[in-house]
Scaffold this active site. Structure first.
Site, PDB file in Angstrom:
ATOM      1  N   TYR A 101     -21.118 -22.045 -22.667  1.00 11.53           N
ATOM      2  CA  TYR A 101     -20.318 -21.309 -23.641  1.00 11.53           C
ATOM      3  C   TYR A 101     -20.398 -22.046 -24.970  1.00 11.53           C
ATOM      4  O   TYR A 101     -20.326 -23.270 -25.017  1.00 11.53           O
ATOM      5  CB  TYR A 101     -18.854 -21.242 -23.191  1.00 11.53           C
ATOM      6  N   GLU A 183     -19.658 -16.299 -31.549  1.00 12.01           N
ATOM      7  CA  GLU A 183     -19.572 -16.755 -30.158  1.00 12.01           C
ATOM      8  C   GLU A 183     -20.803 -16.327 -29.382  1.00 12.01           C
ATOM      9  O   GLU A 183     -21.272 -15.195 -29.535  1.00 12.01           O
ATOM     10  CB  GLU A 183     -18.320 -16.145 -29.499  1.00 12.01           C
TER      11      GLU A 183
END
Lengths: 368, 305
Positions: A101, A183
């Site tokens: 992530y 992101e």
């Protein structure tokens, strides 16, 4: 503005961040052509400005033409968390050994960009315990900072360099495009140690839009939202049947809360801005008249109104022009409210002295 | 840091006590001219205006200058309020700080976050206070109003109201006034993601005022200003009554609710997170604006014991 996945990936690509091969379409005719060009198998991914697509079947694997004919229209017609699917991304699958992530966001409290990374990717970051959070200043992220993050999430060998490169490219993007958030979840580490962005989410600063004309093509707004913006309003469309109109974001949010507390279901959040004039109220009613499912309008105006009678005349005009035939439950804080009440006596607009009273009447009124 | 009460009203005995000079940037615009009249009507001492291209003219008897340095030189003012379109905001604000302004009230909405951050770096260097952007302003009721708030909502008193939202600041202050709680200061920090004066800054500005009897915090979803304030209150052992109100409980996630800053990502910025931190700090949170004075009265009952 929240970019859709394919739009975010387009920006990733411009900044040299590797993405899987993919093509986006808005109808099945184009989709078939894309499928042919891409070749089976691939993934069909719904393009919506919300997360949680996987769980509701808005991302599905597709192995052949039969599956394609079945799944493409089904996914295109879906609504995810109240958001209609805007487009379909067909994307090649990649073989990878690990998911990470990574995000960069504008930390409001610290007034700087902040990196969040984790060795656990592909799940919602809120549910991940092992997050590495590192403040990164206002400009491009320095190499040493990115390296620290890479090591903190346990990366080794050439993957460290790949990751550092990724962080730096993402940081360049967020700074240059004036984004609030960028992101990648998940970041895939391929078998050869190289890195691929499997998903993408970017939120830009709308207020900096005048410096970023190149982003205007990504703007996905409903017709009503566009109309609202032209009038200087903010509109958020919701699922219920009571339209909520007010002046000032805080006041409208507060009205929405109280309505929900009392069992009412808001159909929209419509903020007409700090001041409220006859024109802006009429304009707001015009917008609401174009919404389906609305059974009543709750109006809460405070401050900025010179006289309540001028607002009252906007309601009367809206009925006279046959713009609306809906009941309006209004609380108008301002001068001459008795006179305004008198003016509205034989109309479907009722004035109340408190917002609580207006809400109660609205909740009961729309049940009839 | 400069004392906010001293900046706004000065000290007793000074010739300009409660008559501090204020400059309006963008005085001839539609919004600027309207609110200049209303501020003057409230008793605010507006001494000059700035509109490039209109230097030498007058607005309602107030002299207009080309630049802030000219206006400051002529008047010695330390306070300025800006009403220019967001695109031109940074230029006007830098002009003000470079001319020596120590308190800048930034009204415009839609200022890019990067411009705000650039300005805040300069403000830090110059030891200046920025209120806003996207703020309704700041006032000491019945003394000075530097902003766009409707005067009728406020009365002089001893409660400080610190608010992210403009209209909710009016609404809550109105409720306080009706219940007999006047205000010693009301300050809108603004609805943007980055604020020149944060909730913590605002709290620190008012907390040591000897007149202060209690604080009302009006928050809304987005960011973590309420959470960090709650922690700060715990850490600083502040004992006077504080009551809060949070708007946006029913707002959907990842939707910007009118204010640039009013958006929830995951749990970050959610109303639940804010309410639970306030509870931890022993700060009751009202369910609706009208409940604020009741909770405050309850707090005062306990405080007396």
């Amino acid at each position: 503005m929240r970019l859709l996945e394919y739009q975010a990936k387009q920006l990733f690509s411009e900044y040299g961040i590797k993405i899987p091969k993919g093509i986006t379409s808005k109808n099945i005719e184009q989709g078939r052509k894309d499928a042919k060009e891409l070749g089976f198998p691939f993934v069909i991914k719904a393009q919506v400005p919300v997360g949680g697509r996987g769980k509701v079947g808005a991302i599905q694997k597709c192995n052949n033409a039969d599956e394609f004919e079945l799944k493409y229209p089904q996914i295109l017609e879906m609504t995810v968390k109240g958001e209609k699917v805007r487009a379909i991304l067909l994307e090649k699958m990649a073989e990878y050994k690990k998911e990470l992530y990574l995000s960069l966001f504008l930390n409001r409290g610290k007034r700087c960009y902040t990196i969040i990374a984790s060795a656990e990717g592909g799940v919602e970051i809120e549910s991940v315990k092992n997050q590495v959070i590192r403040e990164a200043g206002l400009g491009d992220v320095e190499k040493s900072v990115a390296e620290e993050v890479a090591k903190a999430i346990g990366l080794k060998d050439n993957t460290v360099n790949e990751f550092v490169d990724l962080v730096q490219r993402l940081s360049k993007l967020i700074v240059e495009k004036e984004a609030e958030l960028a992101e990648i979840n998940p970041v895939a580490i391929l078998n050869d140690g190289s890195i691929l962005a499997l998903d993408g989410k970017i939120i830009t600063d709308d207020n900096a839009g005048f410096r970023h004309r190149e982003l205007a093509k990504f703007q996905e707004r409903s017709e009503l939202e566009e109309k609202a913006e032209k009038s200087g309003f903010t509109l958020v469309e919701l699922d219920g049947n009571i339209a909520v109109v007010g002046n000032g974001a805080g006041l409208v949010m507060s009205t929405l809360d109280m309505l929900s507390d009392n069992g009412g279901k808001p159909a929209c959040f419509l903020d007409v801005g700090g001041g409220a004039t006859t024109e802006s109220v009429y304009e707001a009613l015009t917008l609401v008249s174009k919404m389906n499912k609305v059974k009543g309008i709750l109006v809460n105006l405070y401050g900025g109104i010179v006289k309540t009678t001028t607002v009252a005349s906007a309601f009367i005009k809206a009925y006279d022009d046959k713009l609306i035939d809906l009941p309006v439950f209004a609380r108008l804080m301002g001068a001459e409210s008795d006179k305004a009440k008198e003016m509205l006596k034989n109309t479907k607009t009722k004035l109340f002295d408190s917002v609580e009273a207006a809400i109660n009447a609205a909740v009961i009124g729309v049940r009839k | 840091m400069n004392d906010i009460f001293e900046l706004l009203q000065g000290k007793q005995g000074e010739p300009d006590y409660k008559k501090k000079s204020v400059i309006v940037q963008g005085i001839t615009g539609k919004f600027g001219s309207l609110h200049t009249k209303l501020m003057v009507g409230y008793g605010t001492n507006i001494v000059a205006g700035v509109t490039p291209g209109k230097g030498g003219q007058k607005f309602e008897g107030i002299p207009i200058y080309e630049t802030m340095s000219e206006a400051v030189q002529a008047t010695g003012a330390k306070i300025s309020i800006i009403f220019v379109p967001a695109k031109f905001f940074l230029g006007a604000a830098v002009d003000a700080l470079e001319a020596g302004i120590k308190l800048l009230v930034a009204i415009p909405e839609h200022v890019p976050v990067r411009d705000t951050m650039t300005l805040l770096e300069l403000a830090k260097k110059n030891d200046a206070i920025i209120i806003g952007p996207n703020t309704p302003g700041i006032m000491i009721p019945e003394v000075i109003k530097i902003g766009i708030m409707p005067a009728s909502s406020f009365r002089a008193g001893d409660i400080a109201v610190l608010s992210k939202s403009g209209t909710l600041m009016y609404e809550v202050s109105h409720n306080l006034t009706e219940a007999g709680f006047g205000q010693c200061i009301t300050l809108g920090i603004g609805g943007d993601p980055i604020n020149g004066t944060t909730l913590i800054d605002a709290f620190d500005m008012v907390k040591d005022n000897p007149e202060l009897k209690g604080i009302v915090v009006v928050g809304e979803i987005g960011g973590d200003a309420e959470e960090t304030l709650a922690q700060h209150v715990i850490d600083s052992n502040f004992e006077k009554p504080i009551v809060a109100y949070i708007a946006g409980r029913a707002a959907p996630k990842e939707k910007r609710m009118g204010h640039a800053g009013a958006i929830v990502y995951g749990n970050y910025g959610s109303a639940e997170s804010k309410v639970s931190m306030f509870n931890k700090a022993n700060i009751p949170v009202a369910k609706r604006p009208a409940e604020v004075p009741m909770l405050l009265a309850g707090k005062f009952e306990k405080y007396k014991d």
